[in-house]
Design a protein around this motif. Structure first.
Motif, PDB file in Angstrom:
ATOM      1  N   GLU A 165       1.086  -0.949  -0.393  1.00 26.70           N
ATOM      2  CA  GLU A 165      -0.192   0.003   0.316  1.00 26.70           C
ATOM      3  C   GLU A 165       0.959   0.939  -0.148  1.00 26.70           C
ATOM      4  OE1 GLU A 165      -2.943   0.045   3.327  1.00 26.70           O
ATOM      5  OE2 GLU A 165      -4.002  -1.629   2.432  1.00 26.70           O
ATOM      6  N   ASP A 166       1.486   1.192   0.493  1.00 20.63           N
ATOM      7  CA  ASP A 166       3.236   3.150   1.043  1.00 20.63           C
ATOM      8  C   ASP A 166       3.524   3.006  -0.439  1.00 20.63           C
ATOM      9  OD1 ASP A 166       1.975   2.519   3.536  1.00 20.63           O
ATOM     10  OD2 ASP A 166       3.587   1.520   4.017  1.00 20.63           O
ATOM     11  N   ALA A 167       4.383   1.465  -1.314  1.00 13.21           N
ATOM     12  CA  ALA A 167       4.227   1.676  -2.616  1.00 13.21           C
ATOM     13  C   ALA A 167       3.056   2.737  -3.344  1.00 13.21           C
ATOM     14  CB  ALA A 167       5.057   1.046  -2.780  1.00 13.21           C
ATOM     15  N   ILE A 168       2.072   1.617  -3.553  1.00 14.77           N
ATOM     16  CA  ILE A 168       1.046   2.404  -4.431  1.00 14.77           C
ATOM     17  C   ILE A 168       0.445   3.910  -4.313  1.00 14.77           C
ATOM     18  CG2 ILE A 168      -1.443   2.649  -4.890  1.00 14.77           C
ATOM     19  CD1 ILE A 168      -1.056  -0.765  -4.136  1.00 14.77           C
ATOM     20  N   ALA A 169       0.570   4.048  -2.838  1.00 14.86           N
ATOM     21  CA  ALA A 169       0.368   5.449  -2.388  1.00 14.86           C
ATOM     22  C   ALA A 169       1.579   6.589  -2.961  1.00 14.86           C
ATOM     23  CB  ALA A 169       0.488   5.484  -0.637  1.00 14.86           C
ATOM     24  N   GLU A 170       3.049   6.484  -2.846  1.00 18.56           N
ATOM     25  CA  GLU A 170       4.150   6.951  -4.088  1.00 18.56           C
ATOM     26  C   GLU A 170       3.427   6.798  -5.118  1.00 18.56           C
ATOM     27  OE1 GLU A 170       7.395   5.121  -2.551  1.00 18.56           O
ATOM     28  OE2 GLU A 170       7.068   5.923  -0.119  1.00 18.56           O
ATOM     29  N   ALA A 171       3.353   6.171  -5.778  1.00 16.98           N
ATOM     30  CA  ALA A 171       2.777   5.929  -7.210  1.00 16.98           C
ATOM     31  C   ALA A 171       1.438   6.932  -7.505  1.00 16.98           C
ATOM     32  CB  ALA A 171       2.279   4.375  -7.757  1.00 16.98           C
ATOM     33  N   ALA A 172       1.282   6.585  -6.775  1.00 11.88           N
ATOM     34  CA  ALA A 172      -0.351   7.498  -7.044  1.00 11.88           C
ATOM     35  C   ALA A 172       0.140   9.558  -6.553  1.00 11.88           C
ATOM     36  CB  ALA A 172      -1.247   7.282  -6.137  1.00 11.88           C
ATOM     37  N   ALA A 173       0.248   9.336  -5.156  1.00 12.54           N
ATOM     38  CA  ALA A 173       0.919  11.384  -5.207  1.00 12.54           C
ATOM     39  C   ALA A 173       2.286  10.884  -6.517  1.00 12.54           C
ATOM     40  CB  ALA A 173       1.261  10.993  -4.776  1.00 12.54           C
ATOM     41  N   ALA A 174       2.848  10.089  -7.633  1.00 11.22           N
ATOM     42  CA  ALA A 174       3.424  10.917  -8.356  1.00 11.22           C
ATOM     43  C   ALA A 174       3.073  11.346  -9.914  1.00 11.22           C
ATOM     44  CB  ALA A 174       4.818  10.154  -8.748  1.00 11.22           C
ATOM     45  N   LEU A 175       2.049  10.505  -9.544  1.00 13.05           N
ATOM     46  CA  LEU A 175       0.856  10.576 -11.130  1.00 13.05           C
ATOM     47  C   LEU A 175       0.496  11.578 -10.667  1.00 13.05           C
ATOM     48  CD1 LEU A 175      -0.169   9.557 -13.568  1.00 13.05           C
ATOM     49  CD2 LEU A 175      -2.077   8.352 -12.062  1.00 13.05           C
ATOM     50  N   LYS A 176      -0.518  12.272  -9.650  1.00 13.37           N
ATOM     51  CA  LYS A 176      -0.955  13.397  -9.557  1.00 13.37           C
ATOM     52  C   LYS A 176      -0.488  15.087  -9.398  1.00 13.37           C
ATOM     53  CE  LYS A 176      -3.743  16.022  -5.653  1.00 13.37           C
ATOM     54  NZ  LYS A 176      -4.395  15.806  -4.934  1.00 13.37           N
TER      55      LYS A 176
END
Length: 230
Positions: A165-176
Motif C-alpha cells: 500500500e505504501d508503494a501504491i500511495a507513492e506512485a499515486a502521488a507521483a501521478l497526481k
C-alpha cells in the motif's frame, strides 16, 4: 475201444509259411524229415532308413516342441480348475477388463481432483487481482480522482504486481504531480511578463498610445480619399 491214430504221413494242416503239419513228425525241430520239406518264403528285407536332412530334423523338433507345449498348457489348465483353454482365456480377459475399469475410475477421480485444484487456484488469483485493483483505486480516490479520470488514472498508474500500500500511495502521488487534471486540480497559467514589466496580454498602462488631437478625423478623411498624404 482204442481210438485209431491218424496216418503219420498225412498232413493235418499247414503252417503260415506253407509247411505241412504232420500228426507226429514235425513236432520235433530236430527231426530229419523237416529237411525234406521245401523252404518257406522269406520276407522282403526292410528298406534302409533314409537319413534325415536339416530341414526334416527342424520340422520334427518343432512338432515335438509344439506337442510338449500343448501338453504343458493342458496340464496347467487342468491344475487351474478349467476344462479347456478357452475357459482360461475368458477368465483372464474378464480380470483384465475389471482392472482396466478400476484404473479408469482412479484416473477419473485424479483428473477431477486436479481440475478442482486448478479452478481453486484460478479463483484465488482472481481474488488477489481484484484486491490489488481495489487498493490502487482507493489510493487514487483518496487523492481526488473520480469518474472517467479515475479510470484513466488507473491505466496510468504503474506499480509492481506485488507492491504494498505504501508503494501504491507513492506512485499515486507521483501521478497526481504529473497529471493534476485527473485529480480535479488545475494550475493557473501565468503568462510571461511583457517587456514593459506588465503581464503579457494585460491592459495597456493608462496614458500610453493616446491618439493625437484630430487624428480620428484625419483617418476618416484619408479612408474616404480626401487626403492622400500621411
Amino acid at each position: 475201444m482204442a481210438r485209431p491214430l491218424p496216418d503219420p504221413h498225412t498232413p493235418i494242416g499247414h503252417r503260415r509259411d506253407g509247411r505241412p503239419i504232420f500228426p507226429v513228425l514235425g513236432a520235433d525241430p530236430t527231426d530229419p524229415s523237416n529237411q525234406q520239406l521245401p523252404p518257406g518264403p522269406t520276407p522282403d528285407p526292410a528298406p534302409p532308413a533314409q537319413p534325415l536332412d536339416q530341414d526334416a530334423l527342424n520340422r520334427l523338433l518343432a512338432r515335438e516342441k509344439q506337442q510338449g507345449e500343448r501338453a504343458a498348457i493342458r496340464r496347467l489348465v487342468e491344475q487351474l480348475g478349467f476344462t479347456k483353454t478357452d475357459d482360461l482365456t475368458t477368465f483372464v480377459q474378464q480380470q483384465r477388463d475389471a482392472q482396466a475399469a478400476q484404473l479408469s475410475e482412479i484416473e477419473r477421480r485424479e483428473q477431477a481432483a486436479a481440475d478442482a485444484a486448478t479452478a481453486a487456484a484460478a479463483r484465488e488469483a482472481q481474488a488477489i487481482a481484484r484486491e490489488r485493483a481495489a487498493v490502487r483505486r482507493a489510493a487514487l480516490v483518496a487523492l481526488g480522482a473520480t469518474g472517467d479520470d479515475l479510470r484513466d488514472a488507473e491505466l496510468l498508474l504503474v506499480v509492481e504486481e506485488d507492491a504494498d500500500e505504501d508503494a501504491i500511495a507513492e506512485a499515486a502521488a507521483a501521478l497526481k504531480a504529473r497529471r493534476p487534471e485527473l485529480f480535479g486540480t488545475t494550475t493557473a497559467t501565468v503568462p510571461p511578463a511583457a517587456p514593459g514589466g506588465s503581464p503579457a496580454g494585460g491592459p495597456p498602462p493608462r496614458g500610453a498610445n493616446l491618439p493625437k488631437p484630430g487624428q480620428h478625423g484625419a483617418d476618416m478623411a484619408r479612408q474616404r480619399g480626401f487626403l492622400t498624404g500621411s
